[in-house]
Design a protein around this motif. Structure first.
Motif: not given
Length: 376
Positions: A83-94
Motif C-alpha cells: 500500500f503506497i500512502i499518499e495522505q493520512c488523517w486521524s480516524a474519527k469515532d463513528g
C-alpha cells in the motif's frame, strides 16, 4: 459497509478508508530522502505500507498502534502487494466499524469454550484436576482467554485466537496420547491449557494488537509459570490437601520449555516426554496455521507460486495444492472395488500319477551324485 477489504485489493486500486496501523518506522532511502514503513490491516489481512517523501511531523502524528484514515494506491512489489500512502488523517469515532478492522475467529466461541471445559474435566489426577479447575473458576481470566489473540502477527492473530489455538492443540493431544501409553495424558492436556495462558495479560487487543508493558518486561512464558504458584494456593483450598511439589515443578517446566530452544524463547529445554509432546503439538498447530494462511487461504489474492521470505520457516513457501480432491461437492468417492476371492487352498488329495506315455529320460550329472565309499 466497507467499500473494499484489503484481501480484495489488486494492483492499481485506489483506496481511501480507515485501517489499523502498526509497526511504523521512520527511515531514509539510499538517496537520503525520508520515508515511512508500516503495516496496515483490516479484519481480512495485513499489508506492508510505505509513504515516500515523508516528514518527521507526519510520522509523529501517526499512531503507534491504532486506527488511521489513509488514502493511497496498491502496487505489486516482488510478487506481493503493498500500500503506497499518499495522505493520512486521524480516524474519527463513528466513521468506521471496529468489526471491519479487527480479525475474529470464524468459529463459535461459546462452543469452543464448552468443548475446552469438557476435555479439561476429563483429567483423572485429582491434584492436577484441582489446579486446572482453579483457572476455570476465574471468570475474568476465562473471559480474557475467549477474546485474546494467540499472537500479534504470526499464528491465530485474531480475536478468539488463543482459545482456538489452545483447543486445537488439546484436541490433537487427545488423539496422539492414545498411541503412546507411557505418555501421561493429564500432564499433556493440562500443560497445553496453561502453556500460553498469560497471553491474556501479555497482549493488548482493544484496537490494534500489541504488547502490554508487563508483556514487554516479563513475557507470557515466565508469567504463566508464576501463575501456577498462585493458583496452587486456590487448588489446595479446594482439595483440602497439599499438591505435591514435583507435580508443580513438572507443570512449570512444561510452560518454561514449550518454545523448544532458547533461540526461540524457551527458558529450559524440554526434559520430560510430556514437555516434548506439548512443545511438538502446540508448535505443529502454530506452524500449520501460519503456513496454510500464507499458501491456501481462499481469500488471498497474492500473486505467484511462492510466498515472500518467511522467517518462521527459514525460506519461502510454495502456494499451490498440487493434489486437489477430484470429487465435487455432494458427490461421493468411488466405491472401492470388491477384492477378488482368494484361491481355494490346495487339495489334500494326492496328486494323481501322470498319464501313461513314453518313458521319461533321466539325466545324470556326476557332479551332484554321492559317491559310495568302497570298503577296503
Amino acid at each position: 459497509m466497507r467499500r473494499l477489504f484489503l484481501c480484495d485489493c489488486v494492483a492499481g486500486d485506489v483506496v481511501e478508508d480507515v485501517f489499523v496501523m502498526t509497526g511504523k518506522q521512520f527511515s531514509t532511502t539510499t538517496g537520503g530522502k525520508y520515508f515511512i514503513k508500516a503495516f496496515l490491516a483490516d479484519r481480512t489481512t495485513q499489508i506492508t505500507a510505505r509513504m515516500w517523501n515523508a516528514s518527521r511531523d507526519i510520522f509523529n502524528a501517526m499512531p503507534e498502534a491504532g486506527f488511521i484514515k489513509i488514502r493511497g494506491h496498491i502496487e505489486n512489489y516482488q510478487a506481493n502487494l503493498q500500500f503506497i500512502i499518499e495522505q493520512c488523517w486521524s480516524a474519527k469515532d463513528g466513521t468506521f466499524e471496529i468489526a471491519d478492522l479487527i480479525p475474529h475467529t470464524d468459529k463459535n466461541i461459546d462452543d469452543m469454550c464448552k468443548r475446552l471445559r469438557e476435555l479439561l474435566h476429563s483429567i483423572q489426577n485429582r491434584h492436577l484436576g484441582a489446579l486446572v479447575q482453579s483457572y476455570l473458576d476465574d471468570p475474568a481470566l476465562m473471559d480474557q482467554l475467549c477474546k485474546a489473540p494467540a499472537a500479534m502477527n504470526f499464528h491465530h492473530a485474531f480475536i478468539g485466537g488463543l482459545l482456538e489455538h489452545t483447543l486445537n492443540a488439546i484436541e490433537v493431544a487427545d488423539v496422539i496420547c492414545k498411541f503412546y501409553p507411557g505418555l501421561n495424558r493429564d500432564l499433556v492436556i493440562a500443560g497445553i491449557f496453561l502453556h500460553d495462558i498469560a497471553k491474556t495479560w501479555e497482549l493488548t487487543y482493544e484496537c490494534a494488537f500489541g504488547y502490554s508493558d508487563g508483556g514487554q518486561l516479563v513475557g507470557h512464558i515466565v508469567k504463566s509459570a508464576i501463575w501456577v504458584e498462585q493458583k496452587r494456593v486456590v487448588a489446595e483450598q479446594i482439595l483440602g490437601e497439599k499438591i505435591p511439589q514435583n507435580l508443580i515443578d513438572v507443570i512449570q517446566h512444561i510452560i518454561l520449555s514449550h518454545h523448544g530452544t532458547p533461540e526461540f524463547g524457551a527458558v529450559k529445554m524440554p526434559s520430560t516426554p510430556e514437555a516434548i509432546a506439548v512443545h511438538s503439538i502446540e508448535n505443529l498447530d502454530a506452524k500449520l496455521m501460519m503456513s496454510l494462511a500464507a499458501t491456501r487461504d481462499g481469500e488471498s489474492k497474492a500473486e505467484g507460486n511462492w510466498t515472500e521470505y518467511m522467517k518462521q520457516f527459514g525460506g519461502r513457501l510454495y502456494r499451490p495444492d498440487t493434489a486437489p480432491a477430484e470429487v465435487g461437492e455432494g458427490e461421493e468417492l468411488p466405491a472401492t472395488p470388491e477384492p477378488k476371492p482368494a484361491a481355494p487352498p490346495p487339495s489334500a488329495t494326492p496328486i494323481p500319477p501322470p498319464p501313461a506315455g513314453p518313458p521319461i529320460l533321466k539325466l545324470r550329472n556326476p557332479l551332484f551324485e554321492v559317491q559310495q565309499t568302497r570298503k577296503g
